[in-house]
Design an enzyme around this catalytic site. Sequence first.
Site, mmCIF file in Angstrom:
data_model
loop_
_atom_site.group_PDB
_atom_site.id
_atom_site.type_symbol
_atom_site.label_atom_id
_atom_site.label_comp_id
_atom_site.label_asym_id
_atom_site.label_seq_id
_atom_site.Cartn_x
_atom_site.Cartn_y
_atom_site.Cartn_z
ATOM 1 N N ASP A 149 80.222 -30.400 43.379
ATOM 2 C CA ASP A 149 81.277 -29.884 42.504
ATOM 3 C C ASP A 149 80.810 -28.622 41.789
ATOM 4 O OD1 ASP A 149 83.817 -29.945 41.348
ATOM 5 O OD2 ASP A 149 83.710 -32.097 40.940
ATOM 6 N N ASP A 206 92.187 -29.798 41.856
ATOM 7 C CA ASP A 206 92.409 -31.202 42.207
ATOM 8 C C ASP A 206 93.879 -31.525 42.468
ATOM 9 O OD1 ASP A 206 89.743 -31.494 41.822
ATOM 10 O OD2 ASP A 206 89.892 -32.989 40.231
#
Length: 493
Positions: A149, A206
């Site tokens: 990430d 997301d």
Amino acid sequence: MSNVARFWRLACPLALLSVAASALPAPKPVLGYNTWNAFRTNIDEQLIRDTADRLVETGLAAAGYTYLNIDDGWSEKRRDGSGCLVAHRRRFPSGMAALAEHVHSRGLRFGIYGDAGKRTCAGYPGSRGHEEVDAETWAQWGVDLLKYDNCNYDAHDWDPVPRYTAMRDALNATGRPITFSLCNWGWLRPWLWADKVGHSWRTTGDIEPTWDSMMEVLDANADLARFSWPDRDWGDADMLEVGNGKLTLGEQRAHFALWALLKSPLLIGTDLRSIHPDSLAILKAREVIAINQDSLGVPGDLVWVEGDLRVYAAPLAGGSRAVVLLNAGSSGPANITVSWTQLGLPAGAAAAARDLFGQCDLGDFAGAFSAAVPPHDVAVLRLAPLSSSNSSTAADNGWRPWHQLHAQLPPRQPRGSAKGWLLAGAAAVAVLLAAATVAVVRRRRRAGGSGWRQLGGTDGTAIAASGSVQLGPAVLVGPAVRIGRGGKPDEQV
Ligand SMILES: *[C@@H]1O[C@H](CO)[C@@H](O)[C@H](O)[C@H]1NC(C)=O
Ligand SMILES: *[C@@H]1O[C@H](CO)[C@@H](O)[C@H](O)[C@H]1NC(C)=O
Ligand SMILES: *[C@@H]1O[C@H](CO)[C@@H](O)[C@H](O)[C@H]1NC(C)=O
């Protein structure tokens, strides 16, 4: 200090645990499971064991979903005295090596999560500056995949390329094949550089379990098909929300079929202990998964759009086309026609049509194919040109769905990644600058087109209504020309 902690302090990074050997990743999008969409950081080892069992019991593992990936929240908030990452002592008391062994014993691969900054998005230790020791720790545990990430990096260290490349090199140095899944939310156009760094790259922020979020991610992926292929690896449209939120079955079908067509990694993100059988059936749709895993490896893209109606398509190995007819409107069923010229097929060629969710042959057609598609739903087809009509159609003819139609998609409000916004912390300045740049680029790209344009010929418009065929939820209506098989099924491509 507990025994577990002492063990890791002494063992890291020299422990040599026996771990199941794993083949190098196949040059296909990853199929598997990830904990984030359903559980966020509420994860523990029992959940992972249960999920491993459910992947096997439900037949999902046999359908190809072999990666079981733990997302953010698995570690202690502090490294141990040797600077090693430690599994959360209360939630993962047996440790990650034991858990990986259990996952491997079920015939599955074990994936874990890290971050190319100081801390992960949920505030656990990040790997920037600790790349070697963390890669070595994961390799010793038997990790087969790393999702990496992009939260909480220092402002001066904003460039994702050196941060992700450092982890690539650290993973490589371990000698263990580890699939490297980049999650930098599409910043700095990873489709231009990430093939040299990892096996897949996220293209957006997301996803959320809503139709609007799914469509937003889909539209952000328009025109990216040209950047993925087997030797170059895969754009990642984010993990599946099939089974989550209030998505209807039609919406789940659309989401799944389009992600399969995009050649995105397909990572299930719902609670498998309570999944509805209809959602499970969508995830197990064998012939839709086959589009995703097709050996030609060309992602699908938008080939026609008018109002709420769209046609997405991809070439398949052997010359067939995968086609998704999408009704993105909400008012009622709509006729959607795909014409052969939109697919790079000779207008007069005959092709056998197959319904991929329903797993049934629909007959042979020439020139075009139409289906009445319910709102927020899809018809998913495979069109196989019949070799008798033109032998050269046995190959894919080099046709690619690269029509650059993104400018014709409806404008959407740019929406930041909630994860990124909430937790950017010390990197807030860099984060805001980068987000603003992305938003400006997106707005410019979307402002480029006004009105709609139909691509390709309209030779399929002379539709003779000749009865209807039930296609899963969608009712097929009159093809342009319907041709009987005439007892020559072996001439099918
Ligand atoms: C490390 O990189 C080299 C050179 O690209 C490659 O041949 C090798 O397979 C890699 N090893 C692993 C374990 O990924
Ligand atoms: C067969 O299809 C190809 C590709 O569409 C085309 O170029 C060629 O002219 C066709 N040949 C015949 C005999 O129709
Ligand atoms: C779809 O098109 C066919 C052929 O033109 C027509 O018969 C049918 O009524 C149309 N259906 C809808 C729902 O528009």
